[in-house]
Write a protein that holds these residues in place. Structure first.
Motif, PDB file in Angstrom:
ATOM      1  N   GLY A 182       0.707  -1.020   0.173  1.00 60.02           N
ATOM      2  CA  GLY A 182       0.049   0.147   0.194  1.00 60.02           C
ATOM      3  C   GLY A 182       0.566   1.053  -0.053  1.00 60.02           C
ATOM      4  O   GLY A 182       0.416   2.636   0.770  1.00 60.02           O
ATOM      5  N   THR A 183       0.913   1.329  -0.580  1.00 59.33           N
ATOM      6  CA  THR A 183       2.983   2.409  -0.843  1.00 59.33           C
ATOM      7  C   THR A 183       2.871   2.449  -2.082  1.00 59.33           C
ATOM      8  O   THR A 183       2.886   2.321  -3.106  1.00 59.33           O
ATOM      9  N   LEU A 184       3.557   4.330  -2.512  1.00 59.91           N
ATOM     10  CA  LEU A 184       4.071   4.889  -3.820  1.00 59.91           C
ATOM     11  C   LEU A 184       5.523   5.256  -3.381  1.00 59.91           C
ATOM     12  O   LEU A 184       5.277   6.457  -2.695  1.00 59.91           O
ATOM     13  N   ILE A 185       5.887   5.141  -3.577  1.00 62.56           N
ATOM     14  CA  ILE A 185       7.067   5.448  -4.182  1.00 62.56           C
ATOM     15  C   ILE A 185       7.230   6.588  -5.183  1.00 62.56           C
ATOM     16  O   ILE A 185       7.271   5.885  -6.556  1.00 62.56           O
ATOM     17  N   ALA A 186       7.872   7.967  -4.946  1.00 62.81           N
ATOM     18  CA  ALA A 186       8.571   8.643  -6.391  1.00 62.81           C
ATOM     19  C   ALA A 186       9.651   9.131  -6.235  1.00 62.81           C
ATOM     20  O   ALA A 186      10.107   9.801  -5.135  1.00 62.81           O
ATOM     21  N   THR A 187      10.502   8.893  -7.624  1.00 64.28           N
ATOM     22  CA  THR A 187      11.736   8.675  -7.336  1.00 64.28           C
ATOM     23  C   THR A 187      11.948  10.546  -8.119  1.00 64.28           C
ATOM     24  O   THR A 187      11.164  10.533  -9.219  1.00 64.28           O
TER      25      THR A 187
END
Length: 354
Positions: A182-187
């Motif tokens: 349930g996570t979103l990783i924005a790089t």
């Protein structure tokens, strides 16, 4: 006289269209032969290569249009000379200038059509062909937009704002969703370099968004695994020389503002602006050759002469381009000199014939 003008103009136009009808399939064959080397790589299929070839033809038509106009004028008006129609026109009192003016009328219409193809149709068609090839070779969903290059790579959304080359990128955004956690990783990375068969991101700022909040991590560099490779991205990079003339002008301004040498692109820009003058000069060269030879020269000799003139023009234009780059000659003068020289030579020949 208006009927005669239209008749001569149509002879030039019909001859040019016939010439293009012969040259373009040959050029298409060579493009397809080159593309067949990549058929079978990733998802690049034969039908993709065929479509890429078709979408590339407007650009090639634009590039060969001047020499096609010269050959077409020699063939079209040559057919009239073979039937003694030009001799009859001269005997009826039609001046050389009138015949030249009617031929130039056809040249004006051809130049307008060539500009439409080269500055409107070709850039759009070629960009579409690049997108099809890129998507097939990368195996990923890709798209070029105003906000940069977008791709979906194994569920990861990638946005590259600036592709400096196939191995150097700038301003990269990578979005990954982990549904299980349930996570979103924005790089976000300031840049990326391709080294040792892998991407190295530089100046990273990574945000992990979850129900517990946002965690931000900063790294000097990190390895990035992606299906995107330099071979794919080099297809994405648009050569400024194939941009429409207004896009090329914007690129020159960008290079000038950033203190970069834009001389080469300035020569290309002025050559594109003066393109109609080049087309008209080719028609003008053909007319004194025909009037001077009457029926004494066959179609093969005229076609051979046209090819020689085309090669000569290429050498002259390249010479002036190199002079502009090496000795600081004005790009406008370098682009203007070849058509002016050929028009001058054609006018001298017309004067002798007249």
């Amino acid at each position: 006289m208006r009927i005669l003008d239209r008749y001569l103009a149509w002879a030039v136009i019909a001859g040019t269209l016939l010439t293009l009808g012969v040259l373009l399939p040959l050029l298409g064959f060579f493009v397809l032969a080159n593309e067949l080397e990549q058929v079978g790589v990733a998802g690049y299929r034969l039908q993709d290569a065929l479509l890429f070839m078709v979408l590339s033809l407007p650009r090639y038509a634009y590039q060969v249009f001047p020499i096609a106009t010269l050959i077409g004028a020699l063939l079209g008006l040559g057919a009239l000379a073979n039937r003694s129609e030009l001799v009859a026109m001269r005997a009826a009192g039609v001046s050389v200038g009138r015949i030249a003016g009617a031929g130039l009328l056809g040249g004006v219409l051809l130049a307008a059509g060539a500009m439409l193809i080269g500055e409107v149709v070709a850039p759009v068609a070629e960009q579409r062909g690049i997108e099809i090839k890129r998507a097939a070779l990368s195996g990923a969903v890709t798209q070029q937009t105003e906000s940069g290059f977008w791709a979906i790579d194994q569920g990861t959304y990638i946005n590259i704002r600036e592709i400096l080359s196939g191995t150097s990128l700038r301003d990269i955004f990578i979005y990954q969703a982990d549904n299980a956690a349930g996570t979103l990783i924005a790089t976000h990375a300031q840049g990326a370099r391709y080294q040792n068969h892998q991407w190295v991101l530089e100046g990273l700022s990574r945000s992990r968004v979850s129900m517990d909040g946002v965690q931000v991590e900063r790294l000097p560099n990190a390895v990035w695994s992606s299906l995107l490779n330099p071979g794919i991205l080099e297809v994405v990079v648009v050569d400024p020389r194939i941009l429409p003339v207004w896009g090329l002008w914007k690129y020159i301004r960008f290079m000038t503002v950033n203190a970069q040498d834009a001389s080469n692109y300035q020569v290309i820009f002025w050559g594109r602006v003066l393109y109609p003058l080049l087309t008209l000069s080719m028609v003008l060269v053909a007319i004194p050759v025909l009037l001077g030879s009457a029926r004494s020269r066959g179609t093969g000799v005229r076609a051979f002469f046209a090819v020689l003139v085309g090669i000569l023009y290429y050498l002259v234009s390249k010479t002036f381009s190199y002079l502009a780059l090496l000795y600081g000659l004005s790009p406008l003068a370098a682009a203007l000199a070849p058509p002016v020289l050929f028009i001058g030579a054609a006018l001298l020949l017309l004067r002798r014939v007249g």
